[in-house]
Design a protein around this motif. Structure first.
Motif, PDB file in Angstrom:
ATOM      1  N   THR A   1       0.838  -1.200   0.000  1.00 59.62           N
ATOM      2  CA  THR A   1       0.000   0.000   0.000  1.00 59.62           C
ATOM      3  C   THR A   1       0.875   1.252   0.000  1.00 59.62           C
ATOM      4  O   THR A   1       1.746   1.411   0.864  1.00 59.62           O
ATOM      5  CB  THR A   1      -0.931   0.028   1.221  1.00 59.62           C
ATOM      6  OG1 THR A   1      -1.789  -1.128   1.193  1.00 59.62           O
ATOM      7  CG2 THR A   1      -1.798   1.289   1.211  1.00 59.62           C
ATOM      8  N   LEU A   2       0.626   2.095  -0.997  1.00 59.16           N
ATOM      9  CA  LEU A   2       1.291   3.398  -1.053  1.00 59.16           C
ATOM     10  C   LEU A   2       0.409   4.418  -0.345  1.00 59.16           C
ATOM     11  O   LEU A   2      -0.796   4.504  -0.609  1.00 59.16           O
ATOM     12  CB  LEU A   2       1.499   3.821  -2.510  1.00 59.16           C
ATOM     13  CG  LEU A   2       2.029   5.247  -2.731  1.00 59.16           C
ATOM     14  CD1 LEU A   2       3.488   5.349  -2.271  1.00 59.16           C
ATOM     15  CD2 LEU A   2       1.897   5.647  -4.194  1.00 59.16           C
ATOM     16  N   LEU A   3       0.990   5.185   0.545  1.00 60.04           N
ATOM     17  CA  LEU A   3       0.261   6.197   1.314  1.00 60.04           C
ATOM     18  C   LEU A   3       0.819   7.582   0.999  1.00 60.04           C
ATOM     19  O   LEU A   3       2.041   7.759   0.899  1.00 60.04           O
ATOM     20  CB  LEU A   3       0.387   5.934   2.817  1.00 60.04           C
ATOM     21  CG  LEU A   3      -0.116   4.576   3.322  1.00 60.04           C
ATOM     22  CD1 LEU A   3       0.351   4.346   4.755  1.00 60.04           C
ATOM     23  CD2 LEU A   3      -1.630   4.533   3.249  1.00 60.04           C
ATOM     24  N   SER A   4      -0.071   8.570   0.829  1.00 63.08           N
ATOM     25  CA  SER A   4       0.375   9.952   0.645  1.00 63.08           C
ATOM     26  C   SER A   4      -0.078  10.776   1.834  1.00 63.08           C
ATOM     27  O   SER A   4      -1.159  10.558   2.394  1.00 63.08           O
ATOM     28  CB  SER A   4      -0.205  10.548  -0.641  1.00 63.08           C
ATOM     29  OG  SER A   4      -1.605  10.729  -0.532  1.00 63.08           O
ATOM     30  N   GLN A   5       0.728  11.738   2.224  1.00 62.49           N
ATOM     31  CA  GLN A   5       0.411  12.597   3.353  1.00 62.49           C
ATOM     32  C   GLN A   5      -0.651  13.637   2.961  1.00 62.49           C
ATOM     33  O   GLN A   5      -0.789  13.988   1.793  1.00 62.49           O
ATOM     34  CB  GLN A   5       1.666  13.309   3.846  1.00 62.49           C
ATOM     35  CG  GLN A   5       2.736  12.379   4.387  1.00 62.49           C
ATOM     36  CD  GLN A   5       2.216  11.552   5.555  1.00 62.49           C
ATOM     37  OE1 GLN A   5       1.619  12.085   6.489  1.00 62.49           O
ATOM     38  NE2 GLN A   5       2.434  10.242   5.465  1.00 62.49           N
ATOM     39  N   PRO A   6      -1.420  14.139   3.928  1.00 60.14           N
ATOM     40  CA  PRO A   6      -2.412  15.190   3.628  1.00 60.14           C
ATOM     41  C   PRO A   6      -1.723  16.421   3.038  1.00 60.14           C
ATOM     42  O   PRO A   6      -0.615  16.781   3.428  1.00 60.14           O
ATOM     43  CB  PRO A   6      -3.022  15.508   5.005  1.00 60.14           C
ATOM     44  CG  PRO A   6      -2.744  14.299   5.839  1.00 60.14           C
ATOM     45  CD  PRO A   6      -1.431  13.768   5.358  1.00 60.14           C
ATOM     46  N   SER A   7      -2.386  17.058   2.077  1.00 55.99           N
ATOM     47  CA  SER A   7      -1.808  18.225   1.411  1.00 55.99           C
ATOM     48  C   SER A   7      -2.923  19.141   0.926  1.00 55.99           C
ATOM     49  O   SER A   7      -4.050  18.686   0.665  1.00 55.99           O
ATOM     50  CB  SER A   7      -0.938  17.787   0.234  1.00 55.99           C
ATOM     51  OG  SER A   7      -0.449  18.905  -0.481  1.00 55.99           O
ATOM     52  N   ASP A   8      -2.605  20.428   0.788  1.00 61.31           N
ATOM     53  CA  ASP A   8      -3.588  21.382   0.269  1.00 61.31           C
ATOM     54  C   ASP A   8      -3.668  21.358  -1.252  1.00 61.31           C
ATOM     55  O   ASP A   8      -4.620  21.867  -1.830  1.00 61.31           O
ATOM     56  CB  ASP A   8      -3.248  22.813   0.720  1.00 61.31           C
ATOM     57  CG  ASP A   8      -3.487  23.018   2.210  1.00 61.31           C
ATOM     58  OD1 ASP A   8      -4.312  22.272   2.779  1.00 61.31           O
ATOM     59  OD2 ASP A   8      -2.854  23.916   2.796  1.00 61.31           O
ATOM     60  N   GLN A   9      -2.645  20.794  -1.889  1.00 61.75           N
ATOM     61  CA  GLN A   9      -2.669  20.701  -3.343  1.00 61.75           C
ATOM     62  C   GLN A   9      -1.898  19.478  -3.796  1.00 61.75           C
ATOM     63  O   GLN A   9      -0.979  19.023  -3.106  1.00 61.75           O
ATOM     64  CB  GLN A   9      -2.079  21.957  -3.979  1.00 61.75           C
ATOM     65  CG  GLN A   9      -0.621  22.211  -3.660  1.00 61.75           C
ATOM     66  CD  GLN A   9      -0.122  23.517  -4.250  1.00 61.75           C
ATOM     67  OE1 GLN A   9      -0.785  24.539  -4.184  1.00 61.75           O
ATOM     68  NE2 GLN A   9       1.057  23.472  -4.842  1.00 61.75           N
ATOM     69  N   PRO A  10      -2.275  18.911  -4.925  1.00 64.98           N
ATOM     70  CA  PRO A  10      -1.593  17.693  -5.399  1.00 64.98           C
ATOM     71  C   PRO A  10      -0.146  18.009  -5.771  1.00 64.98           C
ATOM     72  O   PRO A  10       0.127  19.031  -6.403  1.00 64.98           O
ATOM     73  CB  PRO A  10      -2.404  17.286  -6.628  1.00 64.98           C
ATOM     74  CG  PRO A  10      -3.065  18.553  -7.083  1.00 64.98           C
ATOM     75  CD  PRO A  10      -3.343  19.338  -5.852  1.00 64.98           C
ATOM     76  N   PRO A  11       0.779  17.140  -5.387  1.00 67.67           N
ATOM     77  CA  PRO A  11       2.202  17.378  -5.695  1.00 67.67           C
ATOM     78  C   PRO A  11       2.551  16.980  -7.122  1.00 67.67           C
ATOM     79  O   PRO A  11       3.198  15.961  -7.363  1.00 67.67           O
ATOM     80  CB  PRO A  11       2.922  16.491  -4.666  1.00 67.67           C
ATOM     81  CG  PRO A  11       1.982  15.337  -4.457  1.00 67.67           C
ATOM     82  CD  PRO A  11       0.597  15.913  -4.590  1.00 67.67           C
ATOM     83  N   LEU A  12       2.125  17.808  -8.063  1.00 66.92           N
ATOM     84  CA  LEU A  12       2.352  17.487  -9.474  1.00 66.92           C
ATOM     85  C   LEU A  12       3.751  17.910  -9.875  1.00 66.92           C
ATOM     86  O   LEU A  12       4.156  19.053  -9.661  1.00 66.92           O
ATOM     87  CB  LEU A  12       1.322  18.214 -10.341  1.00 66.92           C
ATOM     88  CG  LEU A  12      -0.139  17.956  -9.989  1.00 66.92           C
ATOM     89  CD1 LEU A  12      -1.047  18.767 -10.901  1.00 66.92           C
ATOM     90  CD2 LEU A  12      -0.464  16.474 -10.096  1.00 66.92           C
ATOM     91  N   THR A  13       4.473  16.980 -10.465  1.00 62.23           N
ATOM     92  CA  THR A  13       5.832  17.269 -10.925  1.00 62.23           C
ATOM     93  C   THR A  13       6.008  16.714 -12.329  1.00 62.23           C
ATOM     94  O   THR A  13       5.296  15.807 -12.759  1.00 62.23           O
ATOM     95  CB  THR A  13       6.881  16.632 -10.000  1.00 62.23           C
ATOM     96  OG1 THR A  13       6.676  15.210  -9.945  1.00 62.23           O
ATOM     97  CG2 THR A  13       6.806  17.218  -8.604  1.00 62.23           C
ATOM     98  N   ASN A  14       6.961  17.269 -13.022  1.00 59.98           N
ATOM     99  CA  ASN A  14       7.275  16.792 -14.365  1.00 59.98           C
ATOM    100  C   ASN A  14       8.774  16.481 -14.442  1.00 59.98           C
ATOM    101  O   ASN A  14       9.596  17.378 -14.327  1.00 59.98           O
ATOM    102  CB  ASN A  14       6.908  17.854 -15.393  1.00 59.98           C
ATOM    103  CG  ASN A  14       7.148  17.371 -16.817  1.00 59.98           C
ATOM    104  OD1 ASN A  14       7.089  16.183 -17.078  1.00 59.98           O
ATOM    105  ND2 ASN A  14       7.442  18.292 -17.712  1.00 59.98           N
TER     106      ASN A  14
END
Length: 452
Positions: free
Chosen positions: A67-80
């Motif tokens: 299971t991959l878990l992401s921490q709470p955030s105000d915006q999605p961590p979009l990267t390129n």
């Protein structure tokens, strides 16, 4: 052997929800028939992403879920490029090893370590799209993130997102939402269309996308011409006029009985008024308070707009609203002294010139009246004073810069007026100030000025 394990997915997809953790489960299968495999999982952002089992052992030909878990955030961590799960493996000949030994084994690079998979991490859902729509920062490959996020949205969610996109000015995103099932004829709670939102926000490109996609308006609630008028957007007015091909729309009224020209007058949008007049709009329309556009322009002190409306209508200057007030009276009430001359002082100056009231002439000009302002016949105050033979009035007007060789609509100068009326002293005074005795009388016709 190229790899020791196989993932059941080519990428992992997380539904992003603002302020909440997200998770996704995937499976790895050991491809070895007789040997266990140790697995190590990591990402580029260990502070944001974590795993329930970062290190594990998979027995021969067995599978294990992670299971991959992401921490709470105000915006999605979009990267390129997007972050990814890197899957590294190594064989465990004895079949058993403790976690500390596993960590040490992966900490030492070498041929015993296999990089079996790289699983890109994508974020789905409407909140990702909301972020892309509202973001002021240009994100590289926005289309890539947008198309990924859409796959996690329902048709209703796409339709709701269209409202934000219509305001954003991002026409490409609007088109993509429509292409994926967003309802272009969705209405706000108050019944307004998406076109209303786009026009009110001043987004011509979005407007064009909506029109080409079949978006419709309801004239009873979609006062689109009024929205364009309020922001002085002639280009939008023209686009609306061409799209709906209805000349009545240019004089349509809102809930206050106001036409687009009324709205333009409130905001001082002279360019829009000129456009409306050019396509047949009335400058003398009355709102529910019986105010003409001139009343509203005078109240706001918009001089250019006042002068434009005066050019279009002689009646409006004298029109009374429901309270029995002229545009000039509203200007006085609101201390809009910059429009006094155009609305009233020029008339007062003409009357003072006609009766030779020198003090009145001086007072009007000192308060802002135009010494060379013309009435509906093209007469300046100097024309009137000269025709009436008011010597001191003529002298005062000349002292304030009155033009001696100006023509009225019939081609007469003040000198012509004085001569015609037989006022010799006034005639000589005008000639002494440069009036040309041999200036040929001119008249104005359809072809312009011509000599007679």
């Amino acid at each position: 052997m190229d790899r020791l394990v196989k993932a059941d997915v080519k990428e992992v997809e997380l539904v992003f929800i603002k302020g909440q953790k997200s998770s996704i489960t995937f499976t790895l299968t050991n491809l070895m028939h007789t040997m266990s495999v140790a697995v190590s999982l990591y990402t580029k952002k260990p502070s944001f992403f974590s795993f329930n089992k970062p290190f594990s052992i998979i027995p021969p030909l067995s599978s294990s879920s992670y299971t991959l878990l992401s921490q709470p955030s105000d915006q999605p961590p979009l990267t390129n490029p997007p972050d990814a799960i890197t899957v590294k493996t190594t064989m465990v000949p004895l079949g058993k090893v403790n976690h500390d030994d596993t960590r040490r084994r992966f900490s030492k690079p070498g041929p015993h370590i296999f990089k079996d998979a790289t699983l890109p991490i994508s974020f789905l859902g409407p909140q990702v799209i909301e972020h892309l729509i509202s973001s002021n920062t240009q994100i590289s490959d926005t289309d890539f993130f947008f198309n990924k996020a859409i796959s996690g949205c329902s048709g209703n969610q796409l339709t709701v997102l269209l409202q934000s996109a219509a305001v954003s000015g991002k026409a490409d995103l609007v088109r993509t939402l429509i292409d994926h099932g967003g309802d272009v004829n969705h209405k706000e709670s108050n019944g307004r269309s998406l076109i209303s939102l786009a026009v009110e926000a001043g987004n011509l490109d979005v407007f064009n996308v909506l029109i080409s996609s079949g978006c419709e308006i309801d004239n009873s609630v979609d006062h689109v011409f009024h929205y364009a008028a309020a922001i002085n957007r002639v280009d939008l007015m023209d686009a609306l006029f061409r799209a709906y091909k209805n000349t009545d729309s240019i004089d349509s009224v809102d809930f206050n009985g106001r036409t687009p020209i009324h709205i333009s007058a409130i905001h001082g949008c002279t360019q829009v008024i000129r456009f409306c007049l050019s396509v047949g709009a009335s400058p003398e329309a009355l709102d529910v308070d019986k105010c003409t556009p001139l009343h509203l322009a005078a109240k706001g002190g918009h001089l250019d707009t006042v002068e434009c409306l005066l050019e279009a209508s002689n009646y409006s200057k004298y029109a009374l609203n429901k309270q029995g007030k002229t545009a000039f009276m509203l200007a006085i009430e609101n201390d809009r002294s910059n429009v006094y001359g155009s609305l009233h002082l020029d008339d007062a100056l003409s009357r003072a010139a006609r009766i030779g009231d020198v003090n009145g002439i001086k007072s009007c000009i000192d308060e802002g009246a135009n010494v060379n302002g013309k009435d509906q016949n093209g007469w300046t105050p100097l024309h009137r004073a000269a025709f009436k033979g008011k010597m001191e009035g003529v002298r005062a007007l000349l002292g304030y810069g009155g033009e001696v060789n100006v023509f009225d609509k019939n081609g007469y100068t003040p000198l012509h007026c004085a001569v015609e009326a037989g006022h010799v002293e006034v005639t000589l005074l005008l000639i002494g100030h440069g009036a040309k005795a041999n200036l040929k009388c001119q008249r104005y016709g359809y072809g312009g000025w011509f000599e007679i």
